[in-house]
Design a protein around this motif. Structure first.
Motif, PDB file in Angstrom:
ATOM      1  N   PRO A 149       0.830  -1.217   0.000  1.00 31.98           N
ATOM      2  CA  PRO A 149       0.000   0.000   0.000  1.00 31.98           C
ATOM      3  C   PRO A 149       0.860   1.260   0.000  1.00 31.98           C
ATOM      4  N   TYR A 150       0.352   2.296  -0.626  1.00 33.35           N
ATOM      5  CA  TYR A 150       1.009   3.597  -0.560  1.00 33.35           C
ATOM      6  C   TYR A 150       0.804   4.190   0.837  1.00 33.35           C
ATOM      7  N   PRO A 151       1.757   4.985   1.324  1.00 29.78           N
ATOM      8  CA  PRO A 151       1.544   5.647   2.629  1.00 29.78           C
ATOM      9  C   PRO A 151       0.272   6.487   2.646  1.00 29.78           C
ATOM     10  N   SER A 152      -0.053   7.078   1.512  1.00 28.49           N
ATOM     11  CA  SER A 152      -1.319   7.793   1.340  1.00 28.49           C
ATOM     12  C   SER A 152      -1.724   7.618  -0.115  1.00 28.49           C
ATOM     13  N   PRO A 153      -3.031   7.609  -0.413  1.00 29.44           N
ATOM     14  CA  PRO A 153      -3.481   7.370  -1.795  1.00 29.44           C
ATOM     15  C   PRO A 153      -2.859   8.358  -2.782  1.00 29.44           C
ATOM     16  N   ARG A 154      -2.582   7.877  -3.981  1.00 32.54           N
ATOM     17  CA  ARG A 154      -2.085   8.711  -5.074  1.00 32.54           C
ATOM     18  C   ARG A 154      -3.216   8.859  -6.078  1.00 32.54           C
ATOM     19  N   GLY A 155      -3.957   9.935  -5.914  1.00 29.06           N
ATOM     20  CA  GLY A 155      -5.193  10.052  -6.658  1.00 29.06           C
ATOM     21  C   GLY A 155      -6.160   9.012  -6.127  1.00 29.06           C
ATOM     22  N   GLU A 156      -6.643   8.131  -6.989  1.00 24.75           N
ATOM     23  CA  GLU A 156      -7.543   7.065  -6.555  1.00 24.75           C
ATOM     24  C   GLU A 156      -6.807   5.742  -6.359  1.00 24.75           C
ATOM     25  N   ALA A 157      -5.518   5.698  -6.709  1.00 23.82           N
ATOM     26  CA  ALA A 157      -4.739   4.472  -6.526  1.00 23.82           C
ATOM     27  C   ALA A 157      -4.337   4.321  -5.062  1.00 23.82           C
ATOM     28  N   VAL A 158      -4.420   3.087  -4.567  1.00 25.06           N
ATOM     29  CA  VAL A 158      -4.152   2.858  -3.141  1.00 25.06           C
ATOM     30  C   VAL A 158      -2.846   2.132  -2.888  1.00 25.06           C
ATOM     31  N   VAL A 173      -0.246  -1.115 -10.440  1.00 26.37           N
ATOM     32  CA  VAL A 173      -0.989  -0.145  -9.646  1.00 26.37           C
ATOM     33  C   VAL A 173      -2.385  -0.710  -9.373  1.00 26.37           C
ATOM     34  N   ALA A 174      -2.859  -0.545  -8.145  1.00 28.49           N
ATOM     35  CA  ALA A 174      -4.163  -1.083  -7.753  1.00 28.49           C
ATOM     36  C   ALA A 174      -5.026   0.025  -7.164  1.00 28.49           C
ATOM     37  N   TRP A 175      -6.340  -0.162  -7.326  1.00 30.88           N
ATOM     38  CA  TRP A 175      -7.323   0.777  -6.788  1.00 30.88           C
ATOM     39  C   TRP A 175      -8.206   0.053  -5.777  1.00 30.88           C
ATOM     40  N   ASP A 176      -8.920   0.830  -4.979  1.00 27.59           N
ATOM     41  CA  ASP A 176      -9.850   0.272  -4.006  1.00 27.59           C
ATOM     42  C   ASP A 176     -11.033  -0.351  -4.743  1.00 27.59           C
ATOM     43  N   GLY A 177     -11.217  -1.656  -4.551  1.00 26.10           N
ATOM     44  CA  GLY A 177     -12.314  -2.345  -5.216  1.00 26.10           C
ATOM     45  C   GLY A 177     -13.515  -2.557  -4.328  1.00 26.10           C
ATOM     46  N   ASP A 178     -13.588  -1.861  -3.193  1.00 27.56           N
ATOM     47  CA  ASP A 178     -14.676  -1.973  -2.219  1.00 27.56           C
ATOM     48  C   ASP A 178     -14.524  -3.223  -1.357  1.00 27.56           C
ATOM     49  N   CYS A 181     -11.256  -5.299  -1.203  1.00 30.55           N
ATOM     50  CA  CYS A 181     -10.704  -5.920  -2.414  1.00 30.55           C
ATOM     51  C   CYS A 181      -9.846  -4.914  -3.186  1.00 30.55           C
ATOM     52  N   LEU A 182      -9.026  -5.425  -4.082  1.00 32.07           N
ATOM     53  CA  LEU A 182      -8.203  -4.585  -4.948  1.00 32.07           C
ATOM     54  C   LEU A 182      -8.684  -4.727  -6.383  1.00 32.07           C
ATOM     55  N   TRP A 183      -8.697  -3.616  -7.097  1.00 31.31           N
ATOM     56  CA  TRP A 183      -9.115  -3.572  -8.499  1.00 31.31           C
ATOM     57  C   TRP A 183      -7.909  -3.199  -9.333  1.00 31.31           C
ATOM     58  N   ILE A 184      -7.612  -4.019 -10.350  1.00 29.98           N
ATOM     59  CA  ILE A 184      -6.419  -3.838 -11.170  1.00 29.98           C
ATOM     60  C   ILE A 184      -6.816  -3.793 -12.641  1.00 29.98           C
ATOM     61  N   LEU A 185      -6.323  -2.809 -13.349  1.00 31.30           N
ATOM     62  CA  LEU A 185      -6.430  -2.739 -14.804  1.00 31.30           C
ATOM     63  C   LEU A 185      -5.083  -3.132 -15.389  1.00 31.30           C
ATOM     64  N   PHE A 186      -5.085  -3.930 -16.451  1.00 34.04           N
ATOM     65  CA  PHE A 186      -3.795  -4.321 -17.019  1.00 34.04           C
ATOM     66  C   PHE A 186      -3.927  -4.618 -18.510  1.00 34.04           C
ATOM     67  N   ARG A 187      -2.795  -4.534 -19.174  1.00 30.16           N
ATOM     68  CA  ARG A 187      -2.637  -5.006 -20.546  1.00 30.16           C
ATOM     69  C   ARG A 187      -1.503  -6.028 -20.540  1.00 30.16           C
ATOM     70  N   ASN A 199      -7.652  -2.820 -22.435  1.00 29.09           N
ATOM     71  CA  ASN A 199      -7.235  -3.380 -21.150  1.00 29.09           C
ATOM     72  C   ASN A 199      -8.217  -4.463 -20.720  1.00 29.09           C
ATOM     73  N   ARG A 200      -7.849  -5.168 -19.664  1.00 29.57           N
ATOM     74  CA  ARG A 200      -8.768  -6.034 -18.942  1.00 29.57           C
ATOM     75  C   ARG A 200      -8.690  -5.640 -17.468  1.00 29.57           C
ATOM     76  N   GLN A 201      -9.589  -6.193 -16.668  1.00 25.86           N
ATOM     77  CA  GLN A 201      -9.611  -5.860 -15.253  1.00 25.86           C
ATOM     78  C   GLN A 201      -9.625  -7.122 -14.411  1.00 25.86           C
ATOM     79  N   LEU A 202      -9.167  -6.978 -13.169  1.00 30.37           N
ATOM     80  CA  LEU A 202      -9.156  -8.095 -12.236  1.00 30.37           C
ATOM     81  C   LEU A 202      -9.510  -7.562 -10.856  1.00 30.37           C
ATOM     82  N   LEU A 203     -10.430  -8.248 -10.194  1.00 31.54           N
ATOM     83  CA  LEU A 203     -10.799  -7.913  -8.822  1.00 31.54           C
ATOM     84  C   LEU A 203     -10.285  -9.030  -7.928  1.00 31.54           C
ATOM     85  N   THR A 204      -9.457  -8.673  -6.948  1.00 32.97           N
ATOM     86  CA  THR A 204      -8.882  -9.674  -6.058  1.00 32.97           C
ATOM     87  C   THR A 204      -9.710  -9.788  -4.786  1.00 32.97           C
TER      88      THR A 204
END
Length: 257
Positions: A149-158, A173-178, A181-187, A199-204
């Motif tokens: 995790p980042y010490p503090s969010p970078r924009g919406e990335a956590v 880079v991952a975002w808050d998936g609620d 969970c983590l939400w990741i966009l990737f190519r 891209n595609r997405q993945l929710l962990t």
């Protein structure tokens, strides 16, 4: 993995895939979208939604007004809206939804503007949908990783998810998936070849307290923009381009001409 475990893994994936297909075929889902209308302050009428629509500034936010003529109706939050002007908002990205017969009308904010996006169960796009092919489920694409995790969010990335493959480290880079969970966009190297180019997405699942997280790439899915031109999807950052082919998860959807 034992034969029994592999059978259970494949059965769980098939159930997930069938549920995903059912959502895609929802008569009010992404394939049912008929247009995306960007509102201005001048009222406009559209062929696929009742009323005259306009954007309304609300301080630091935005809203919309829909003006209905005699005989026109919309239902919003259980209330029937009839002839006259009706204010909606303030709006955010999730927006609000109104019903019009068996159709729905989504009204939401995008980058300070307002969109109206109707969805009709008789959409030609929905009728043309023939399914989303996938790579066969393979336990080898269930990858262990570490969440940093980042010490503090970078924009919406956590934070970032760190994985190792073929002797190299990769950071996504991952975002808050609620709900943790983590939400990741990737190519990856299949993008634009067998999988959707953007891209595609993945929710962990939520990472463990010590940062362990599992990437089940068999459950990588397309973004809505793979199914309709009327979606507004984010793109994966340059750091989230994997230098190998992820031959797992959803491929390009099939649409009958």
């Amino acid at each position: 993995m034992s034969d029994h475990a592999e059978d259970a893994f494949a059965a769980a994936w098939r159930a997930w895939h069938e549920a995903r297909e059912q959502r895609l075929r929802d008569p009010r889902g992404w394939l049912a979208v008929t247009a995306i209308h960007w509102l201005s302050r001048a009222p406009r009428r559209f062929d696929d939604a009742p009323g005259a629509w306009s954007a309304v500034p609300l301080g630091d936010a935005v809203g919309a007004t829909v003006t209905l003529d005699d005989g026109e109706e919309l239902t919003h939050d259980g209330a029937v809206l009839r002839a006259g002007a009706h204010r909606l908002g303030p709006l955010d990205e999730r927006g609000t939804t109104l019903a019009s017969g068996d159709a729905v009308v989504e009204v939401a904010e995008r980058d300070g503007r307002v969109i109206v996006r109707p969805r009709h169960p008789d959409s030609s796009h929905l009728r043309a949908y023939r399914g989303t092919p996938c790579y066969p489920p393979d336990p080898a694409w269930v990858l262990p990783a570490r969440y940093a995790p980042y010490p503090s969010p970078r924009g919406e990335a956590v934070g970032e998810v760190v994985l190792h493959r073929a002797g190299s480290e990769h950071r996504l880079v991952a975002w808050d998936g609620d709900q943790g969970c983590l939400w990741i966009l990737f190519r990856d190297q299949t993008s634009g070849v067998t999988t959707y180019a953007a891209n595609r997405q993945l929710l962990t699942d939520p990472p463990t307290p010590d940062g362990h997280v599992v990437l089940d790439l068999n459950r990588a899915t397309n973004m809505p923009c793979a199914y309709t031109d009327f979606a507004t999807c984010p793109v994966a950052p340059a750091t989230n381009v994997l230098p190998f082919a992820v031959e797992a998860g959803e491929q390009m959807p099939l649409l009958r001409p």
